[in-house]
Design an enzyme around this catalytic site. Structure first.
Site, PDB file in Angstrom:
ATOM      1  N   GLY A  31       0.830  -1.195   0.000  1.00  0.00           N
ATOM      2  CA  GLY A  31       0.000   0.000   0.000  1.00  0.00           C
ATOM      3  C   GLY A  31       0.861   1.239   0.000  1.00  0.00           C
ATOM      4  O   GLY A  31       2.094   1.192  -0.086  1.00  0.00           O
ATOM      5  N   ALA A  32       0.187   2.373   0.077  1.00  0.00           N
ATOM      6  CA  ALA A  32       0.876   3.662   0.118  1.00  0.00           C
ATOM      7  C   ALA A  32       0.147   4.562   1.098  1.00  0.00           C
ATOM      8  O   ALA A  32      -1.083   4.533   1.189  1.00  0.00           O
ATOM      9  CB  ALA A  32       0.927   4.298  -1.266  1.00  0.00           C
ATOM     10  N   GLY A  33       0.914   5.336   1.869  1.00  0.00           N
ATOM     11  CA  GLY A  33       0.341   6.248   2.842  1.00  0.00           C
ATOM     12  C   GLY A  33       0.660   7.682   2.501  1.00  0.00           C
ATOM     13  O   GLY A  33       1.176   8.000   1.419  1.00  0.00           O
ATOM     14  N   PHE A  71       2.915   9.562   3.768  1.00  0.00           N
ATOM     15  CA  PHE A  71       4.332   9.904   3.795  1.00  0.00           C
ATOM     16  C   PHE A  71       5.186   9.026   2.892  1.00  0.00           C
ATOM     17  O   PHE A  71       6.329   9.353   2.622  1.00  0.00           O
ATOM     18  CB  PHE A  71       4.857   9.802   5.229  1.00  0.00           C
ATOM     19  N   GLY A  72       4.668   7.900   2.427  1.00  0.00           N
ATOM     20  CA  GLY A  72       5.471   7.010   1.603  1.00  0.00           C
ATOM     21  C   GLY A  72       4.789   5.662   1.455  1.00  0.00           C
ATOM     22  O   GLY A  72       3.614   5.491   1.802  1.00  0.00           O
ATOM     23  N   GLU A  73       5.542   4.672   0.964  1.00  0.00           N
ATOM     24  CA  GLU A  73       4.970   3.366   0.704  1.00  0.00           C
ATOM     25  C   GLU A  73       4.938   2.516   1.973  1.00  0.00           C
ATOM     26  O   GLU A  73       5.709   2.734   2.910  1.00  0.00           O
ATOM     27  CB  GLU A  73       5.763   2.646  -0.388  1.00  0.00           C
ATOM     28  N   VAL A  74       4.024   1.512   1.965  1.00  0.00           N
ATOM     29  CA  VAL A  74       3.888   0.565   3.066  1.00  0.00           C
ATOM     30  C   VAL A  74       4.236  -0.817   2.525  1.00  0.00           C
ATOM     31  O   VAL A  74       3.761  -1.214   1.460  1.00  0.00           O
ATOM     32  CB  VAL A  74       2.460   0.580   3.647  1.00  0.00           C
ATOM     33  N   LYS A  80       6.071   0.982   7.421  1.00  0.00           N
ATOM     34  CA  LYS A  80       5.768   2.274   6.812  1.00  0.00           C
ATOM     35  C   LYS A  80       7.080   3.009   6.592  1.00  0.00           C
ATOM     36  O   LYS A  80       7.917   3.066   7.492  1.00  0.00           O
ATOM     37  CB  LYS A  80       4.862   3.107   7.721  1.00  0.00           C
ATOM     38  N   ASP A  87     -10.305   9.716  14.061  1.00  0.00           N
ATOM     39  CA  ASP A  87     -10.467   9.178  12.703  1.00  0.00           C
ATOM     40  C   ASP A  87     -10.854   7.706  12.752  1.00  0.00           C
ATOM     41  O   ASP A  87     -10.333   6.884  11.996  1.00  0.00           O
ATOM     42  CB  ASP A  87      -9.168   9.364  11.913  1.00  0.00           C
TER      43      ASP A  87
END
EC number: 2.7.10.1
Length: 985
Positions: free
Chosen positions: A627-629, A631-634, A652, A745
């Site tokens: 995945g991607a968040g 701030f960057g990729e996961v 992360k 959230d």
């Protein structure tokens, strides 16, 4: 043995297997009297007769059509149910047409009644009480499809009727059947009682046992399956549903062949032959052993390397075995005073690998080179000493006039697997003369109003005889170009001619025949003040007075240093004292850990060090992007800490080119997670901050985000399983609330699910303060993201008032997401429409088949007054008894026809827009079922609005997703008809 199992599986797997009918009683096989009980004796009569094939059978007949008020009973013998929950009765009979009988009164019938009585014992002792309807349960009134007349009878034309009826659920040891005649002329040719059972079946490497059908026609019985030999489970637990008609539904779960085995015809897992292997579980086939490896036995998951060949720890089993490289070639050394440059060519043999690196071993030797030892740690290697990828290195800070030996090693990924040392090439050199090293430190020996006396120790590497020292002085805040120079033949110097209370910076360097060394670091010193004038007078007194003055001065310096030290200590303690005072004002219970906001630290890195464990990057192995968040990729990866087993982790990463603020915001989530320890909160394993990229490492959750997991498994869980998930989420949120932490959230997308269906709260990125002064109508947070309007309480949207009560509102939305299997809250409505609807007291309706108790809890969470919402501890206490008492969840919520209550599904078109069932089905994208509806008699929307889930099954709509979509539309149709009772098609 294995051959027998294979033959059995092949037999079971052949074709689609239907239900097997297990007979409990069949009068066609009787060779003697049936012995049933008739009342009155003038009613039913047992006779021998013939069926339509002229086979001899035992039958019962009755024809008292001329007498009024007939009530003739026929009771079978006791029939054991043999574990069946639902049984079927097949009756073959003939009926005389009443109109063909002359002078028959109006009491003549062409039907009869079928009853059953369930019991654990024989009823012969109380048979007299069974000649009326009260003890029985009626199955049905049986009518003939065909009857015969006198003409038919004379011509021996047998118009035999066959009817099948079923009843259940059965719980006693057995039952009786009763037939009631009330004026028919008929013969009961045969009665067969049976139940349905699904035979064992093998599908896609799954074995399912014999399974009885359920008690109801709509029942779905779960058959727990197992994997065939040498196969293992994948994904969810294995099960197969048997419907009430005795049909296997689509299997859930999956088995694949173990490592070392390959599938054959989807019914067996066959061992890989010798010289072949299969590394992983799955449906892949066996492969030939890679180069330089072999397998000597069957079912090999990996091929063993041949002698002299190895696999690196990070090599896959599919990779060939490789060897170590040969030594580097053509090493060249260039000596420059006390530094050396080494260059070389790559090895001729790389061992079959492309990851060749180089190490440099430095040895300092005696003049005769008979003995050498490892170099000191102060020797510098550029770019580094170990793991060089280039064929060049610069080595400095060596001793002058000293013999050295340098070994250049060639290594690769399997060097550490070899029992032999790495191949290398050695070079011997002797360094030249060099300038002296720098002076490490300077001391103040004495100070007066206008002079300072200094001293310093000899440097570590003089590299020859020290000729003299050069001292450079300049006042504070002056550039070193404005300095003055002095020389000294010894390691002391006295500076005179200064001003009172003058602060000066001093540097010193040594000189040999090779020249000057580097200046030392700057040291600050100062002369005495006017108040210390007496100290200058004491310098002119005898030696005793001077000594006394020196003692006083030294004592004062010690006192000043102590005061300064205590002041610094006090200052540091004061910072933490303020911080502790600030956080001791929370509402937590005594001894309860309270959450500390990492943004209150002056240095955010301090919060990371306090709450998160630093992990060496060598312990982390990245496997794949998941995945991607923000701030960057996961990534998914592996973590192997010393003395601990290797575990799967989620990683992360912080993308390159980040700002310091982005780094601080990224690591703040680790500072938050590191404070939590609860089975329903995602666990932080640690952080990597001392290398690039910066990483946050957490436990790995196999099933990913809850919303997508539910959508992928729509309709596959029981209500109890869903409530169990909700209770886990509530327990995690209760823990956060008790720590005075507000999530902000909470949504199904931020809940992660592991392989055991344990739900854990995650994603603490929005859980920091929002800007109080923002006027952005899109509700921009301090992160630059948007407030999740569909999950956020009214007061949080309007006033930025985030509390545990606003988290409770969000929890209610999560409940709705779970019970609807991941539907989007408020469907396709815009955020502004959602805000307007909530302000007008509209709320989400119950999802399909949602228990009323759960929907009421959702409505409690969505109270406008936040003080009226339940606390998270109360929610946990409410859900716990529901799990213990499933009966409390049987009442299904319905949509009330009051506009100020649950919100209607705005995504479903207005019913008044449709003129026919065909139009409606096309609008909801279910036009493929047009013939199913029309052929079953549902030709108008008025009839469709009354349909149930059983009706959908009956007309052939079996897909759970399609049933759900159609029922949601029907549910909305009912409400719209109730609210606007206009004429519809």
């Amino acid at each position: 043995m294995e051959l027998n199992v294979l033959l059995l599986l092949l037999c079971l797997s052949g074709g689609q297997v239907g239900a097997v009918e297990e007979t409990l009683m069949d009068t066609r096989t009787a060779t003697a009297e049936l012995g049933w009980t008739a009342n009155p004796s003038s009613g039913w009569e047992e006779v021998s007769g013939y069926d339509e094939n002229l086979n001899t059978i035992r039958t019962y007949q009755v024809c008292n059509v001329f007498g009024p008020k007939q009530n003739n009973w026929l009771l079978t013998t006791f029939i054991p149910r043999r574990g069946a929950h639902r049984v079927y009765v097949e009756m073959r009979f003939t009926v005389r047409d009443c109109s063909s009988l002359p002078n028959v009164p109006g009491s003549c019938k062409e039907t009869f009644n079928l009853y059953y009585y369930e019991t654990d014992s024989n009823i012969e002792n109380k048979i007299s009480t069974f000649w009326n309807e009260s003890p029985y349960l009626k199955v049905d009134t049986i009518a003939a499809d065909e009857s015969f007349s006198q003409v038919d009878f004379g011509g021996r034309l047998m118009k035999v009727n066959t009817e099948v009826r079923s009843f259940g659920p059965l719980t006693r040891s057995g039952f009786y059947l009763a037939f009631q005649d009330y004026g028919a002329c008929m013969s009961l040719l045969s009665v067969r009682v049976f139940f349905k059972e699904m035979p064992s079946v093998v599908q896609n490497l799954l074995v399912f046992p014999e399974t009885m059908t359920g008690a109801e026609s709509t029942s779905l019985v779960i058959a727990r399956g197992t994997c065939i030999p040498n196969a293992e489970e994948v994904d969810v637990p294995i099960k197969l549903y048997c419907n009430g008609d005795g049909e296997w539904m689509v299997p859930i779960g999956k088995c694949t062949c173990k490592a070392g085995y390959e599938p054959e015809n989807h019914v067996v897992c066959k061992a890989c032959p010798a010289a072949m292997f299969k590394a992983n579980q799955g449906m892949g086939i066996c492969a030939q052993c890679p180069a330089n490896s072999r397998s000597t036995s069957e079912a090999s998951p990996i091929c063993i390397c041949r002698n002299g060949y190895y696999r690196a720890d990070f090599d896959t089993p599919e990779a060939p075995c490789t060897s170590v490289p040969s030594g580097p070639r053509n090493v060249i050394s260039i000596v420059n005073e006390t530094a050396i440059t080494l260059e070389w060519h790559p090895p001729r043999e790389t061992g079959g690998r492309d990851d060749v690196d180089y190490n440099i071993v430095c040895k300092k030797c005696r003049a005769d080179r008979r003995a050498c030892s490892r170099c000191d740690d102060n020797v510098d290697f550029v770019p580094r000493q170990l793991g060089l990828t280039d064929t060049r290195v610069f080595i400095s800070n060596l001793w002058a006039h000293t013999p050295y030996t340098f070994e250049t090693q060639a290594v690769n990924g399997v060097t550490n697997k070899s029992p032999f040392p790495p191949q290398h090439v050695s070079v011997n050199i002797t360094t030249n003369q060099a300038a002296p090293s720098s002076v490490p430190i300077m001391h103040q020996v004495k100070a007066t109003m206008k002079s300072i006396t200094l001293s310093w120790p000899q440097q570590e590497q003089p590299n020859g005889i020290i000729l003299d020292y050069e001292i450079r002085y300049y006042e504070k805040d002056h550039h070193e170009f404005n300095s003055s120079l002095a020389r000294s033949q010894t390691n002391t110097a006295r500076r005179t001619g200064g001003r009172v209370w003058m602060f000066m910076s001093v540097q010193v360097r040594a000189r040999t025949v090779a020249g000057y060394g580097k200046f030392s670091s700057k040291c600050g010193f100062q002369t005495l003040t006017a108040e210390d004038y007496k100290s200058e007078l004491r310098e002119q007194l005898p030696l005793t007075g001077s000594a006394a003055a020196g003692v006083v001065f030294i004592v004062s310096l010690v006192a000043i240093s102590i005061v300064c030290s205590r002041k610094r200590t006090y200052s540091k303690e004061a910072v933490y004292s303020d911080k502790l005072q600030h956080y001791s004002t929370g509402r937590g219970s005594p001894g309860m850990k309270i959450y500390i906001d990492p943004f209150t630290y002056e240095d955010p890195n301090e919060a990371v060090r306090e709450f998160a464990k630093e992990i060496d990057v060598s312990f982390v192995k990245i496997e794949e992007v998941i995945g991607a968040g923000e701030f960057g990729e996961v990534y998914k990866g592996r973590l192997k800490l010393p003395s601990k087993r290797e575990i799967s982790v989620a990683i992360k990463t912080l993308k390159a080119g980040y700002s310091e603020k982005q780094r601080r915001d990224f690591l703040s989530e680790a500072s938050i997670m590191g404070q939590f320890d609860h089975p329903n909160i995602i666990r932080l394993e640690g952080v990597v901050t001392k290398s690039r990229p910066v990483m946050i490492i957490t436990e790995f959750m196999e099933n990913g985000a809850l919303d997508s997991f539910l959508r992928q498994n729509d309709g596959q869980f029981t209500v109890i399983q869903l409530v169990g998930m909700l209770r886990g989420i509530a327990a995690g949120m209760k823990y956060l609330s008790e720590m005075n932490y507000v999530h902000r959230d909470l949504a199904a997308r931020n809940i992660l699910v592991n392989s055991n269906l344990v739900c854990k709260v995650s994603d603490f990125g929005l859980s920091r303060y929002l800007q109080d002064d923002t006027s952005d109508p899109t509700y921009t947070s301090s992160l630059g993201g948007k407030i999740p309007v569909r999950w956020t309480a009214q007061e949080a949207i309007a006033y930025r008032k985030f509390t545990s009560a606003s988290d409770v509102w969000s929890y209610g939305i999560v409940m709705w997401e779970v019970m609807s299997y991941g539907e989007r809250p408020y469907w396709t409505m815009s955020n502004q429409d959602v805000i307007n609807a909530i302000e007008q007291d509209y709320r989400l309706p119950p999802p399909m088949d949602c228990p009323a108790a759960l929907h009421q809890l959702m409505l409690d969470c969505w109270q406008k007054d936040r003080n009226s919402r339940p606390r998270l501890a109360e929610i946990v206490n409410t859900l716990r008894p529901m799990i213990r008492n499933p009966a409390s969840l049987k009442t299904v919520a319905t949509i009330p026809a009051v506009p100020s209550q649950p919100l209607l599904d705005r995504s479903i078109p207005d019913i008044s827009a449709f003129t026919s069932v065909d139009d409606w089905l096309s609008a909801i994208k279910m036009g493929q079922y047009r013939d199913n509806f029309l052929s079953s008699g549902f030709t108008s929307l008025q009839l469709v609005a009354q349909m149930t889930s059983e009706d959908l099954l009956r007309i052939g709509i079996t897909l759970a997703g399609h049933q759900k979509k159609i029922l949601n539309s029907i549910q909305s149709m009912r409400v719209q008809i109730t609210q606007s009772p206009t004429s519809i098609a």
